[in-house]
Design an enzyme around this catalytic site. Structure first.
Site, PDB file in Angstrom:
ATOM      1  N   LEU A  39       0.814  -1.210   0.000  1.00 30.00           N
ATOM      2  CA  LEU A  39       0.000   0.000   0.000  1.00 30.00           C
ATOM      3  C   LEU A  39       0.851   1.265   0.000  1.00 30.00           C
ATOM      4  CD1 LEU A  39      -2.603  -1.062   2.717  1.00 30.00           C
ATOM      5  CD2 LEU A  39      -3.056  -0.843   0.265  1.00 30.00           C
ATOM      6  N   SER A  40       0.262   2.348  -0.461  1.00 23.94           N
ATOM      7  CA  SER A  40       0.926   3.641  -0.362  1.00 23.94           C
ATOM      8  C   SER A  40       1.213   3.949   1.105  1.00 23.94           C
ATOM      9  CB  SER A  40       0.022   4.735  -0.949  1.00 23.94           C
ATOM     10  OG  SER A  40       0.610   6.010  -0.806  1.00 23.94           O
ATOM     11  N   CYS A  42       3.372   2.266   2.939  1.00 23.82           N
ATOM     12  CA  CYS A  42       3.745   1.056   3.687  1.00 23.82           C
ATOM     13  C   CYS A  42       5.241   0.996   3.990  1.00 23.82           C
ATOM     14  CB  CYS A  42       3.321  -0.200   2.927  1.00 23.82           C
ATOM     15  SG  CYS A  42       4.293  -0.536   1.432  1.00 23.82           S
ATOM     16  N   SER A  45       9.449   2.391  -0.581  1.00 20.77           N
ATOM     17  CA  SER A  45      10.565   3.204  -1.064  1.00 20.77           C
ATOM     18  C   SER A  45      11.648   3.351  -0.007  1.00 20.77           C
ATOM     19  CB  SER A  45      10.068   4.585  -1.504  1.00 20.77           C
ATOM     20  OG  SER A  45       9.239   4.486  -2.643  1.00 20.77           O
ATOM     21  N   SER A 129       1.734  -1.332  -7.311  1.00 21.17           N
ATOM     22  CA  SER A 129       1.385  -2.472  -8.175  1.00 21.17           C
ATOM     23  C   SER A 129       0.282  -3.324  -7.540  1.00 21.17           C
ATOM     24  CB  SER A 129       2.621  -3.327  -8.474  1.00 21.17           C
ATOM     25  OG  SER A 129       3.392  -3.617  -7.334  1.00 21.17           O
TER      26      SER A 129
END
Length: 225
Positions: A39-40, A42, A45, A129
């Site tokens: 998830l965004s 999470c 990066s 994704s």
């Protein structure tokens, strides 16, 4: 001859004089595509960057493909393309965030990652994704070349923690209905069923500790030999 070649006889695969094995021998490592999904917010990066630093420190040759960075160029949205290329071009080639656009975004990244892996680089890709089928297609494309280069890492952080972090304020906007097709809120996230590595990123470990777990996996796998 493949179906694509029969339909497009002018497109022919050309073998190169320098083989993948030559490149990997020169670099002293095996190319691969390490795919971070989750998830965004999470931590994809952050963990990918920590791993990248650790790998480079140990002498590995790497490249990190980050979701936001790729949207600046290769997979830019229409509003970034229209000023320089015009509305028609931007509409045709720009990528938004609907299901088909997400599919094409991952297809492009998978193709680039496949090339980087074939060049012998330890390639890191950090993308939400959200659709399992898109990630599986990337894996299949690499496997069709007779390699086992795709290493899927599920960064499993509970939605509530991702929302608490919300570094770009995206969840807040999505909850307010200002961002459509937002993964975890108005669009589904399909978790990997059998990832190579399942990181429980909400368990209190630091990004560096999680990166070390991945590094140890790569070492045991012989990726860095």
């Amino acid at each position: 001859m493949s179906e694509s070649e029969s339909n497009n006889p002018q497109i022919v695969w050309h073998e190169t004089s320098v083989s993948r094995q030559d490149r990997e021998r020169l670099l002293g490592q095996k190319g691969c595509l390490i795919w971070f999904t989750g998830l965004s917010g999470c931590g994809k990066s952050t963990i990918a960057n920590a791993l990248d630093q650790l790998l480079v420190k140990q002498g590995a040759n790497t490249f990190l493909l980050d979701g936001d960075n790729i949207r600046h160029g290769l997979c830019a949205p229409p509003n970034r393309l229209s000023e320089e290329h015009g509305e028609s071009f931007a509409k045709r080639f720009g990528l938004g965030f609907g299901p088909e656009d997400r599919e094409e975004n991952i297809r492009r990244i998978g193709a680039i990652g496949q090339l980087f892996a074939a060049a012998g680089l330890v390639t890191l890709a950090a993308f939400v994704s959200p659709y399992r089928i898109d990630r599986d297609r990337v894996r299949k494309a690499l496997e069709e070349n007779g390699t086992n280069d795709f290493i899927e890492i599920f960064v499993d952080t509970p939605l509530e923690i991702c929302e608490q972090r919300d570094p770009k304020g995206l969840y807040k906007q999505a909850r307010a209905g200002k961002i459509p097709n937002f993964t975890g809120i108005s669009d589904p996230y399909e978790a990997p069923e059998n990832p190579e590595i399942h990181l429980k990123a909400g368990d209190g470990r630091t990004p560096q500790e999680l990166a070390t777990e991945i590094y140890d996996y790569l070492t045991n796998r012989g990726q860095l030999a």
